[in-house]
Design a protein around this motif. Structure first.
Motif, PDB file in Angstrom:
ATOM      1  N   LEU A 190       0.863  -1.190   0.000  1.00 14.26           N
ATOM      2  CA  LEU A 190       0.000   0.000   0.000  1.00 14.26           C
ATOM      3  C   LEU A 190       0.895   1.234   0.000  1.00 14.26           C
ATOM      4  O   LEU A 190       1.785   1.361   0.857  1.00 14.26           O
ATOM      5  N   PHE A 191       0.662   2.119  -0.955  1.00 20.03           N
ATOM      6  CA  PHE A 191       1.402   3.382  -0.997  1.00 20.03           C
ATOM      7  C   PHE A 191       0.426   4.528  -0.745  1.00 20.03           C
ATOM      8  O   PHE A 191      -0.668   4.551  -1.330  1.00 20.03           O
ATOM      9  N   ILE A 192       0.831   5.458   0.107  1.00 18.71           N
ATOM     10  CA  ILE A 192       0.017   6.660   0.333  1.00 18.71           C
ATOM     11  C   ILE A 192       0.877   7.853  -0.075  1.00 18.71           C
ATOM     12  O   ILE A 192       2.067   7.912   0.273  1.00 18.71           O
ATOM     13  N   LYS A 193       0.273   8.774  -0.857  1.00 16.17           N
ATOM     14  CA  LYS A 193       1.059   9.937  -1.323  1.00 16.17           C
ATOM     15  C   LYS A 193       0.933  11.069  -0.305  1.00 16.17           C
ATOM     16  O   LYS A 193      -0.176  11.562  -0.062  1.00 16.17           O
ATOM     17  N   ARG A 194       2.074  11.412   0.290  1.00 14.06           N
ATOM     18  CA  ARG A 194       2.081  12.513   1.264  1.00 14.06           C
ATOM     19  C   ARG A 194       3.154  13.502   0.857  1.00 14.06           C
ATOM     20  O   ARG A 194       4.296  13.110   0.638  1.00 14.06           O
ATOM     21  N   ASN A 195       2.793  14.774   0.768  1.00 11.14           N
ATOM     22  CA  ASN A 195       3.726  15.829   0.331  1.00 11.14           C
ATOM     23  C   ASN A 195       4.444  15.427  -0.959  1.00 11.14           C
ATOM     24  O   ASN A 195       5.658  15.604  -1.093  1.00 11.14           O
ATOM     25  N   GLY A 196       3.680  14.834  -1.877  1.00 10.70           N
ATOM     26  CA  GLY A 196       4.210  14.492  -3.200  1.00 10.70           C
ATOM     27  C   GLY A 196       5.073  13.244  -3.225  1.00 10.70           C
ATOM     28  O   GLY A 196       5.588  12.873  -4.271  1.00 10.70           O
ATOM     29  N   LYS A 197       5.228  12.571  -2.062  1.00  7.80           N
ATOM     30  CA  LYS A 197       6.090  11.369  -2.025  1.00  7.80           C
ATOM     31  C   LYS A 197       5.284  10.152  -1.595  1.00  7.80           C
ATOM     32  O   LYS A 197       4.346  10.261  -0.797  1.00  7.80           O
ATOM     33  N   LEU A 198       5.690   8.954  -2.106  1.00  7.81           N
ATOM     34  CA  LEU A 198       4.981   7.724  -1.741  1.00  7.81           C
ATOM     35  C   LEU A 198       5.576   7.124  -0.474  1.00  7.81           C
ATOM     36  O   LEU A 198       6.791   6.953  -0.370  1.00  7.81           O
ATOM     37  N   GLU A 199       4.685   6.805   0.463  1.00  5.73           N
ATOM     38  CA  GLU A 199       5.101   6.026   1.645  1.00  5.73           C
ATOM     39  C   GLU A 199       4.490   4.642   1.483  1.00  5.73           C
ATOM     40  O   GLU A 199       3.292   4.523   1.271  1.00  5.73           O
ATOM     41  N   GLY A 200       5.320   3.585   1.595  1.00  8.37           N
ATOM     42  CA  GLY A 200       4.842   2.218   1.329  1.00  8.37           C
ATOM     43  C   GLY A 200       4.740   1.378   2.586  1.00  8.37           C
ATOM     44  O   GLY A 200       5.486   1.583   3.543  1.00  8.37           O
ATOM     45  N   ARG A 201       3.773   0.444   2.567  1.00  4.55           N
ATOM     46  CA  ARG A 201       3.607  -0.476   3.702  1.00  4.55           C
ATOM     47  C   ARG A 201       3.212  -1.857   3.169  1.00  4.55           C
ATOM     48  O   ARG A 201       2.332  -1.971   2.308  1.00  4.55           O
ATOM     49  N   ASP A 202       3.876  -2.922   3.660  1.00  4.42           N
ATOM     50  CA  ASP A 202       3.548  -4.287   3.233  1.00  4.42           C
ATOM     51  C   ASP A 202       2.178  -4.697   3.765  1.00  4.42           C
ATOM     52  O   ASP A 202       1.879  -4.462   4.944  1.00  4.42           O
ATOM     53  N   ILE A 203       1.378  -5.351   2.918  1.00  5.26           N
ATOM     54  CA  ILE A 203       0.046  -5.809   3.356  1.00  5.26           C
ATOM     55  C   ILE A 203      -0.006  -7.333   3.460  1.00  5.26           C
ATOM     56  O   ILE A 203      -0.253  -7.874   4.525  1.00  5.26           O
ATOM     57  N   VAL A 204       0.229  -8.028   2.332  1.00  7.42           N
ATOM     58  CA  VAL A 204       0.114  -9.493   2.354  1.00  7.42           C
ATOM     59  C   VAL A 204       0.907 -10.077   1.168  1.00  7.42           C
ATOM     60  O   VAL A 204       0.925  -9.468   0.084  1.00  7.42           O
ATOM     61  N   PRO A 205       1.581 -11.217   1.361  1.00 10.86           N
ATOM     62  CA  PRO A 205       2.255 -11.838   0.218  1.00 10.86           C
ATOM     63  C   PRO A 205       1.216 -12.347  -0.783  1.00 10.86           C
ATOM     64  O   PRO A 205       0.185 -12.892  -0.361  1.00 10.86           O
ATOM     65  N   VAL A 206       1.486 -12.174  -2.071  1.00 11.52           N
ATOM     66  CA  VAL A 206       0.530 -12.579  -3.116  1.00 11.52           C
ATOM     67  C   VAL A 206       1.282 -13.183  -4.295  1.00 11.52           C
ATOM     68  O   VAL A 206       2.508 -13.034  -4.407  1.00 11.52           O
ATOM     69  N   ARG A 207       0.519 -13.841  -5.174  1.00 11.27           N
ATOM     70  CA  ARG A 207       1.090 -14.395  -6.421  1.00 11.27           C
ATOM     71  C   ARG A 207       0.190 -13.954  -7.573  1.00 11.27           C
ATOM     72  O   ARG A 207      -0.822 -14.594  -7.846  1.00 11.27           O
ATOM     73  N   PHE A 208       0.553 -12.836  -8.177  1.00 10.93           N
ATOM     74  CA  PHE A 208      -0.213 -12.325  -9.311  1.00 10.93           C
ATOM     75  C   PHE A 208       0.515 -12.636 -10.617  1.00 10.93           C
ATOM     76  O   PHE A 208       1.734 -12.823 -10.617  1.00 10.93           O
ATOM     77  N   VAL A 209      -0.240 -12.648 -11.724  1.00 10.61           N
ATOM     78  CA  VAL A 209       0.390 -12.726 -13.044  1.00 10.61           C
ATOM     79  C   VAL A 209       1.183 -11.429 -13.252  1.00 10.61           C
ATOM     80  O   VAL A 209       0.891 -10.413 -12.622  1.00 10.61           O
ATOM     81  N   PRO A 210       2.225 -11.450 -14.125  1.00 11.11           N
ATOM     82  CA  PRO A 210       3.063 -10.252 -14.253  1.00 11.11           C
ATOM     83  C   PRO A 210       2.370  -9.066 -14.928  1.00 11.11           C
ATOM     84  O   PRO A 210       1.526  -9.240 -15.818  1.00 11.11           O
ATOM     85  N   LEU A 211       2.750  -7.890 -14.489  1.00  8.96           N
ATOM     86  CA  LEU A 211       2.318  -6.631 -15.111  1.00  8.96           C
ATOM     87  C   LEU A 211       3.250  -6.385 -16.294  1.00  8.96           C
ATOM     88  O   LEU A 211       4.446  -6.124 -16.110  1.00  8.96           O
ATOM     89  N   ILE A 212       2.689  -6.510 -17.500  1.00  8.51           N
ATOM     90  CA  ILE A 212       3.508  -6.417 -18.714  1.00  8.51           C
ATOM     91  C   ILE A 212       3.311  -5.038 -19.339  1.00  8.51           C
ATOM     92  O   ILE A 212       2.180  -4.647 -19.631  1.00  8.51           O
ATOM     93  N   GLY A 213       4.398  -4.300 -19.530  1.00 11.77           N
ATOM     94  CA  GLY A 213       4.238  -3.003 -20.180  1.00 11.77           C
ATOM     95  C   GLY A 213       5.442  -2.111 -19.974  1.00 11.77           C
ATOM     96  O   GLY A 213       6.417  -2.503 -19.314  1.00 11.77           O
ATOM     97  N   ALA A 214       5.342  -0.900 -20.499  1.00 10.92           N
ATOM     98  CA  ALA A 214       6.468   0.043 -20.482  1.00 10.92           C
ATOM     99  C   ALA A 214       6.954   0.311 -19.055  1.00 10.92           C
ATOM    100  O   ALA A 214       8.153   0.460 -18.831  1.00 10.92           O
ATOM    101  N   GLY A 215       6.043   0.346 -18.089  1.00 13.41           N
ATOM    102  CA  GLY A 215       6.431   0.613 -16.703  1.00 13.41           C
ATOM    103  C   GLY A 215       6.415  -0.654 -15.861  1.00 13.41           C
ATOM    104  O   GLY A 215       6.362  -0.576 -14.625  1.00 13.41           O
ATOM    105  N   GLY A 216       6.424  -1.834 -16.523  1.00 12.21           N
ATOM    106  CA  GLY A 216       6.388  -3.102 -15.794  1.00 12.21           C
ATOM    107  C   GLY A 216       7.430  -4.058 -16.324  1.00 12.21           C
ATOM    108  O   GLY A 216       8.577  -3.678 -16.568  1.00 12.21           O
ATOM    109  N   TRP A 217       7.031  -5.323 -16.548  1.00 13.59           N
ATOM    110  CA  TRP A 217       7.940  -6.333 -17.096  1.00 13.59           C
ATOM    111  C   TRP A 217       7.873  -6.336 -18.610  1.00 13.59           C
ATOM    112  O   TRP A 217       6.818  -6.027 -19.182  1.00 13.59           O
ATOM    113  N   PRO A 218       8.981  -6.760 -19.281  1.00 14.03           N
ATOM    114  CA  PRO A 218       8.890  -6.957 -20.734  1.00 14.03           C
ATOM    115  C   PRO A 218       7.997  -8.151 -21.052  1.00 14.03           C
ATOM    116  O   PRO A 218       7.896  -9.060 -20.226  1.00 14.03           O
ATOM    117  N   ALA A 219       7.367  -8.153 -22.234  1.00 10.24           N
ATOM    118  CA  ALA A 219       6.448  -9.247 -22.620  1.00 10.24           C
ATOM    119  C   ALA A 219       7.195 -10.567 -22.735  1.00 10.24           C
ATOM    120  O   ALA A 219       8.365 -10.585 -23.073  1.00 10.24           O
TER     121      ALA A 219
END
Ligand code: SAM
Length: 219
Positions: A190-219
């Motif tokens: 979980l990221f919360i944007k405060r004063n223009g910056k992201l603060e991150g916090r772990d929620i739960v381990p997961v197994r998702f399919v990959p995010l494919i794209g310019a800002g993710g993984w290559p196809a």
């Protein structure tokens, strides 16, 4: 909003799923109500429809999956939606989480990269009477600048890092969920944007399919 014309035989199963999620620690009443309202059986292929209300991920075609309801619930409760927000979802997939978000937020924008999935998902969202959702075919790692900034962003595929365009399109004070890790295993963060910056916090381990794209993984 989702139509109430759901087949009655699934109502009991859906109620039992809600109870199972409560037993697993889900407390957010709006999220539980959305899961009680949205007919998950419409969003899964007919071959696995009898398993629609199991708390498990299921195949939806094109090598993709509909996530486990517990993971949807854990993710959605982190967004703390009140019904007034504008939310961006990356990875429409089956459209099930899109329908849950439509119950929890004012406006939902959702992006999917597979045309074949959207061909199936669009009519299902219509059948479920979901009205406050706009869908785009494309690379979700680039976001949907035209309608941003967003109060909430949910990335439903595993990313190596936060896609820069999504960080940019998150509103100040906004909340963003991204599974961060490698191609097979990630930590839902979980990221919360405060004063223009992201603060991150772990929620739960997961197994998702990959995010494919310019800002993710290559196809
Ligand atoms: N939340 C979905 C549901 O309820 O069915 C499940 C999403 S599935 C785990 C992940 C989805 O992300 C897949 O449909 C996949 O095609 C999509 N995806 C992966 N990379 C993407 C990208 N760059 N832009 C948009 N969608 C992407």
């Amino acid at each position: 909003m989702v139509a109430s014309s759901v087949e009655p035989e699934f109502r009991g199963a859906r109620r039992r799923l809600v109870e199972a999620l409560q037993d697993k620690g889900i407390r957010d009443l709006a999220v539980l109500r959305a899961i009680d309202q949205v007919p998950r059986h419409l969003f899964v292929p007919p071959t696995v429809r009898h398993r629609a209300y199991e708390d498990s991920a299921l195949p939806i075609g094109s090598g993709q999956t509909i996530s486990q309801p517990y993971v949807h619930a854990r993710a959605l409760e982190q967004l703390m939606l009140t019904g007034k927000e504008k939310v961006l979802e990356i990875g429409t997939g089956s459209g099930y989480q899109t329908a849950l978000l439509s119950e929890l937020a004012a406006q939902v924008f959702s992006i999917e990269r597979f045309p074949a999935l959207l061909d199936k998902t669009r009519p299902i969202l219509q059948q479920a009477n979901v009205r406050n959702v706009s869908i785009l075919l494309g690379d979700g790692t680039l976001g949907w600048r035209e309608y941003g900034p967003y109060d909430g962003i949910v990335v439903s595929a595993g990313a190596p890092h936060v896609p820069p365009a999504l960080e940019e399109q998150l509103a100040e004070g906004g909340r963003m969920l991204v599974p961060i890790g490698d191609r097979d295993e990630q930590m839902l963060t979980l990221f919360i944007k405060r004063n223009g910056k992201l603060e991150g916090r772990d929620i739960v381990p997961v197994r998702f399919v990959p995010l494919i794209g310019a800002g993710g993984w290559p196809a």
